[in-house]
Enzyme design. Structure first.
Site, PDB file in Angstrom:
ATOM      1  N   GLU A   1       2.382  -6.601   4.372  1.00 57.77           N
ATOM      2  CA  GLU A   1       1.773  -7.876   4.030  1.00 57.77           C
ATOM      3  C   GLU A   1       1.702  -8.103   2.521  1.00 57.77           C
ATOM      4  O   GLU A   1       1.654  -7.161   1.740  1.00 57.77           O
ATOM      5  CB  GLU A   1       0.347  -7.920   4.594  1.00 57.77           C
ATOM      6  CG  GLU A   1       0.340  -8.151   6.089  1.00 57.77           C
ATOM      7  CD  GLU A   1      -1.018  -7.861   6.724  1.00 57.77           C
ATOM      8  OE1 GLU A   1      -1.488  -8.698   7.489  1.00 57.77           O
ATOM      9  OE2 GLU A   1      -1.585  -6.812   6.448  1.00 57.77           O
TER      10      GLU A   1
ATOM     11  N   CYS B   1      -0.614 -10.504  -4.486  1.00 54.23           N
ATOM     12  CA  CYS B   1      -1.072  -9.145  -4.213  1.00 54.23           C
ATOM     13  C   CYS B   1      -0.008  -8.538  -3.308  1.00 54.23           C
ATOM     14  O   CYS B   1       0.206  -9.014  -2.194  1.00 54.23           O
ATOM     15  CB  CYS B   1      -2.427  -9.259  -3.518  1.00 54.23           C
ATOM     16  SG  CYS B   1      -3.071  -7.713  -2.918  1.00 54.23           S
TER      17      CYS B   1
ATOM     18  N   CYS C   1      -0.867   3.702   4.508  1.00 52.28           N
ATOM     19  CA  CYS C   1      -1.239   4.543   3.357  1.00 52.28           C
ATOM     20  C   CYS C   1      -1.765   5.877   3.864  1.00 52.28           C
ATOM     21  O   CYS C   1      -2.486   5.944   4.865  1.00 52.28           O
ATOM     22  CB  CYS C   1      -2.317   3.852   2.530  1.00 52.28           C
ATOM     23  SG  CYS C   1      -2.835   4.824   1.093  1.00 52.28           S
TER      24      CYS C   1
ATOM     25  N   CYS D   1      -8.834   6.228   2.900  1.00 49.17           N
ATOM     26  CA  CYS D   1     -10.213   5.887   2.519  1.00 49.17           C
ATOM     27  C   CYS D   1     -10.910   5.255   3.732  1.00 49.17           C
ATOM     28  O   CYS D   1     -10.325   4.383   4.387  1.00 49.17           O
ATOM     29  CB  CYS D   1     -10.205   4.918   1.333  1.00 49.17           C
ATOM     30  SG  CYS D   1      -9.248   5.540  -0.062  1.00 49.17           S
TER      31      CYS D   1
ATOM     32  N   CYS E   1     -11.039   1.326   4.410  1.00 47.43           N
ATOM     33  CA  CYS E   1      -9.825   0.524   4.186  1.00 47.43           C
ATOM     34  C   CYS E   1      -8.982   0.401   5.454  1.00 47.43           C
ATOM     35  O   CYS E   1      -8.637   1.403   6.083  1.00 47.43           O
ATOM     36  CB  CYS E   1      -9.009   1.177   3.072  1.00 47.43           C
ATOM     37  SG  CYS E   1      -7.396   0.426   2.820  1.00 47.43           S
TER      38      CYS E   1
ATOM     39  N   CYS F   1      -9.105  -7.669  -0.063  1.00 47.98           N
ATOM     40  CA  CYS F   1      -8.821  -6.254  -0.278  1.00 47.98           C
ATOM     41  C   CYS F   1      -9.206  -5.418   0.929  1.00 47.98           C
ATOM     42  O   CYS F   1     -10.301  -5.546   1.449  1.00 47.98           O
ATOM     43  CB  CYS F   1      -9.645  -5.733  -1.446  1.00 47.98           C
ATOM     44  SG  CYS F   1      -8.892  -6.105  -2.976  1.00 47.98           S
TER      45      CYS F   1
END
Ligand code: SAH
Ligand code: SF4
Length: 358
Positions: A103, A118, A125, A129, A132, A349
């Site tokens: 995205e 962005c 990933c 975290c 996230c 985010c």
């Protein structure tokens, strides 16, 4: 090494030209026995006119356009979905050649009357975290430089409006895909023509690559997801800090500043009762007092990770402002609170997790 001659013509394996620099496009046309200036021309169609097909390259002959259509493709990405928020933020879902999706988000920056993109550097990933959504889906793959850059071109092709700022804050940890991200940065500067000062790379703190990046002496902004002022809390929030410890990270940030003279952005997510207490604000002020930086507080965006069984909560706005005030007063540094955009389409985010395909 880049192979310039068409090796195969099947749709999946056709080489895409978006993402090649001018010298490579010139090499390519020379290898086809076309005049060298056609390389420059194709480069300009791709990077400044944002064409969507070879057919639009009107200064190439019909035969040349046909040849390109048969042997190459323009873009390594195809648009899989697009959502527009009530505040005009747009979220794009791109499909890579192998079917993986990533995205990007386009936001309007009122203060500069310009657009920022962005972009993603990886699909998923590995850092994991706990707050996230990208971390939650795990690591899928590293993007190639052309797949990173084509997100920007794809947005410009779609909107016909120029992007002025780039933030590597989409999916992925950019410094764990260092070589392709660096290649992409050079392409963004030289071909897309967005200056280094308008590019921000955000990292969870991969120390060796921070030091390596410092040596490049790029004018880009380094943003570091610090999220906690002490090792113990940081290990909970950014698991890779068990390997790349807070003390060493701080030292690498001083080093980065010494080498580049560029002020660092410290990102600090605010999570209720985890890292938002007044004493954490004081600790953070002490930690960064000698660092040339400004701080961007990011109130946690609720993500639906665990059917909402997650204990993570956004602090009240009172607590957020209190934290900011203590930090500002004690550190004497500029502290901002990140404004949210695209809330209704989960474009903020940490919310990028390929939802549209789920
Ligand atoms: N991997 C890099 C860049 C992508 S994440 C990094 O971690 O820095 C971009 C920013 O969004 C980081 O500061 C990250 O901590 C933050 N973020 C991730 N999930 C979030 C969430 N749910 N709410 C608020 N910020 C989040
Ligand atoms: Fe990865 Fe950044 Fe998300 Fe952490 S916050 S899981 S490093 S994308």
């Amino acid at each position: 090494m880049l192979s310039l001659l068409p090796m195969s013509t099947s749709a999946e394996t056709k080489q895409s030209l978006s993402g090649l620099k001018e010298a490579d496009l010139t090499k390519l046309v020379k290898s086809l026995n076309w005049p060298a200036f056609k390389g420059k021309s194709i480069h300009s169609w791709i990077y400044t006119k944002w064409v969507s097909s070879f057919d639009e390259m009107s200064d190439l002959s019909i035969k040349e356009r046909q040849f390109l259509n048969e042997h190459y493709k323009l873009s390594p990405l195809s648009l899989a979905d697009k959502q527009t928020s009530t505040d005009k933020t747009i979220k794009y879902l791109w499909k890579l050649e192998d079917g993986t999706v990533v995205e990007s988000v386009r936001m309007f920056l009122e203060e500069h009357e310009s657009y920022s993109a962005c972009i993603s550097s990886q699909a998923g990933c590995a850092v994991g975290c706990p707050f996230c959504a990208t971390g939650y889906i795990g690591f899928k793959k590293n993007l190639k430089a052309n797949e990173i850059v084509d997100q920007i071109l794809g947005i410009q092709r779609d909107t016909k409006e120029r992007i002025s700022n780039i933030v590597f804050m989409g999916q992925g940890e950019p410094l764990l895909n260092y070589d392709e991200v660096l290649k992409a940065i050079y392409l963004i500067k030289d071909s897309v023509s967005i200056g280094g000062r308008k590019i921000t790379v955000s990292t969870s703190g991969i120390i060796p690559q921070i030091k390596k990046l410092a040596e490049e002496k790029l004018q880009i902004t380094l943003a570091v997801s610090l999220h906690a002022p002490d090792q113990k809390t940081r290990e909970l929030l950014v698991p890779i800090s068990k390997k790349y410890r807070l003390d060493d990270l701080m030292e690498s940030l001083h080093y980065y500043y010494e080498k580049t003279n560029r002020r660092i952005t410290i990102e600090y997510i605010l999570l209720d009762e985890l890292n938002d207490q007044p004493e954490k604000a004081t600790e953070l002020s002490n930690l960064i007092k000698d660092l040339h930086c400004h701080i961007n507080l990011i109130p946690y965006n609720m993500v639906d990770l665990d059917n909402n069984h997650s204990p993570l909560k956004r602090p009240s706005s009172e607590k957020i402002h209190k934290f900011k005030q203590i930090l500002e007063t004690k550190s004497k540094k500029k502290v901002t609170i990140r404004r949210e955009r695209g809330e209704d389409i989960a474009a903020a985010c940490g919310q990028l997790a390929n939802k549209a395909l789920n």
